[in-house]
Design a protein around this motif. Sequence first.
Motif, PDB file in Angstrom:
ATOM      1  N   ARG A  41     -28.994   2.599 -32.631  1.00  0.00           N
ATOM      2  CA  ARG A  41     -28.888   3.681 -32.445  1.00  0.00           C
ATOM      3  C   ARG A  41     -29.822   4.481 -33.251  1.00  0.00           C
ATOM      4  O   ARG A  41     -30.701   5.102 -32.836  1.00  0.00           O
ATOM      5  CB  ARG A  41     -27.960   4.808 -31.806  1.00  0.00           C
ATOM      6  N   ALA A  42     -29.449   4.352 -34.452  1.00  0.00           N
ATOM      7  CA  ALA A  42     -30.196   4.664 -35.805  1.00  0.00           C
ATOM      8  C   ALA A  42     -32.402   4.038 -35.548  1.00  0.00           C
ATOM      9  O   ALA A  42     -32.420   4.774 -36.146  1.00  0.00           O
ATOM     10  CB  ALA A  42     -29.765   4.185 -36.659  1.00  0.00           C
ATOM     11  N   ASP A  43     -31.770   3.076 -35.240  1.00  0.00           N
ATOM     12  CA  ASP A  43     -33.962   2.431 -36.048  1.00  0.00           C
ATOM     13  C   ASP A  43     -34.478   2.382 -34.148  1.00  0.00           C
ATOM     14  O   ASP A  43     -35.437   2.758 -33.928  1.00  0.00           O
ATOM     15  CB  ASP A  43     -33.712   0.940 -35.108  1.00  0.00           C
ATOM     16  N   ALA A  44     -33.787   3.009 -33.370  1.00  0.00           N
ATOM     17  CA  ALA A  44     -34.361   3.554 -32.109  1.00  0.00           C
ATOM     18  C   ALA A  44     -35.175   4.988 -32.045  1.00  0.00           C
ATOM     19  O   ALA A  44     -35.827   5.564 -32.270  1.00  0.00           O
ATOM     20  CB  ALA A  44     -33.727   3.819 -30.792  1.00  0.00           C
ATOM     21  N   GLU A  45     -33.950   6.015 -33.134  1.00  0.00           N
ATOM     22  CA  GLU A  45     -34.093   6.862 -33.651  1.00  0.00           C
ATOM     23  C   GLU A  45     -35.837   7.377 -34.103  1.00  0.00           C
ATOM     24  O   GLU A  45     -36.439   8.548 -34.446  1.00  0.00           O
ATOM     25  CB  GLU A  45     -33.425   7.939 -34.320  1.00  0.00           C
ATOM     26  N   LEU A  46     -35.415   5.931 -35.032  1.00  0.00           N
ATOM     27  CA  LEU A  46     -36.487   6.041 -36.224  1.00  0.00           C
ATOM     28  C   LEU A  46     -37.990   5.416 -35.769  1.00  0.00           C
ATOM     29  O   LEU A  46     -38.579   6.986 -36.323  1.00  0.00           O
ATOM     30  CB  LEU A  46     -35.981   5.104 -37.485  1.00  0.00           C
ATOM     31  N   ASN A  47     -37.385   5.017 -34.814  1.00  0.00           N
ATOM     32  CA  ASN A  47     -39.110   4.781 -34.235  1.00  0.00           C
ATOM     33  C   ASN A  47     -39.583   5.321 -33.254  1.00  0.00           C
ATOM     34  O   ASN A  47     -41.128   6.067 -33.604  1.00  0.00           O
ATOM     35  CB  ASN A  47     -39.057   3.457 -33.421  1.00  0.00           C
ATOM     36  N   ALA A  48     -38.875   6.767 -32.946  1.00  0.00           N
ATOM     37  CA  ALA A  48     -39.243   7.077 -32.416  1.00  0.00           C
ATOM     38  C   ALA A  48     -39.693   9.064 -33.091  1.00  0.00           C
ATOM     39  O   ALA A  48     -40.832   8.873 -33.466  1.00  0.00           O
ATOM     40  CB  ALA A  48     -37.552   8.326 -30.981  1.00  0.00           C
ATOM     41  N   THR A  49     -38.853   8.581 -34.023  1.00  0.00           N
ATOM     42  CA  THR A  49     -39.729  10.061 -34.830  1.00  0.00           C
ATOM     43  C   THR A  49     -40.650   9.752 -35.783  1.00  0.00           C
ATOM     44  O   THR A  49     -41.741  10.548 -36.304  1.00  0.00           O
ATOM     45  CB  THR A  49     -38.635  10.641 -36.475  1.00  0.00           C
ATOM     46  N   TYR A  50     -40.638   8.623 -36.256  1.00  0.00           N
ATOM     47  CA  TYR A  50     -41.995   7.607 -36.451  1.00  0.00           C
ATOM     48  C   TYR A  50     -43.266   7.890 -35.846  1.00  0.00           C
ATOM     49  O   TYR A  50     -44.424   8.269 -36.333  1.00  0.00           O
ATOM     50  CB  TYR A  50     -41.756   6.070 -37.218  1.00  0.00           C
ATOM     51  N   ARG A  51     -43.114   7.996 -33.853  1.00  0.00           N
ATOM     52  CA  ARG A  51     -44.511   7.892 -33.862  1.00  0.00           C
ATOM     53  C   ARG A  51     -44.355   9.253 -33.279  1.00  0.00           C
ATOM     54  O   ARG A  51     -45.898  10.191 -32.927  1.00  0.00           O
ATOM     55  CB  ARG A  51     -44.071   7.254 -32.022  1.00  0.00           C
ATOM     56  N   THR A  52     -43.791  10.168 -33.729  1.00  0.00           N
ATOM     57  CA  THR A  52     -44.040  11.544 -33.443  1.00  0.00           C
ATOM     58  C   THR A  52     -44.818  11.712 -35.189  1.00  0.00           C
ATOM     59  O   THR A  52     -45.466  13.305 -34.275  1.00  0.00           O
ATOM     60  CB  THR A  52     -42.553  12.994 -32.943  1.00  0.00           C
TER      61      THR A  52
END
Length: 115
Positions: A41-52
């Motif tokens: 879950r944290a890794d998915a949030e990290l990837n979304a935050t990075y893309r944003t």
Amino acid sequence: MFILALALAGVSTLDRCLASGDAARGVTDAMAACYDADYRRADAELNATYRTTMRRLTPSRQAVLRAAQRQWIARRDAACPLDLSPGAGTIVRLDHPACLSKQTVTRIAWLRRYR
């Protein structure tokens, strides 16, 4: 019912997972599944935050962030070694994803402030 909802609002997904089923009974496989799910879950949030974050940057700032992110991954992995040697015990199955999650949550906060 409202009070129960308020009480659960302050409880993390990880805490709820660890407090249910076999994980609540201390079964390592179930507890490890909770920690693994928390890291995913944290890794998915990290990837979304990075893309944003990347979308709002100029190309030159994107290059800087890309390099910084690669360096951070190496530091994260060094901070959270996975000890699979004989005698390491089963706690590593909990410690490793917990460490990765902690590092990742910290990085998410950093990415949100990055300009």
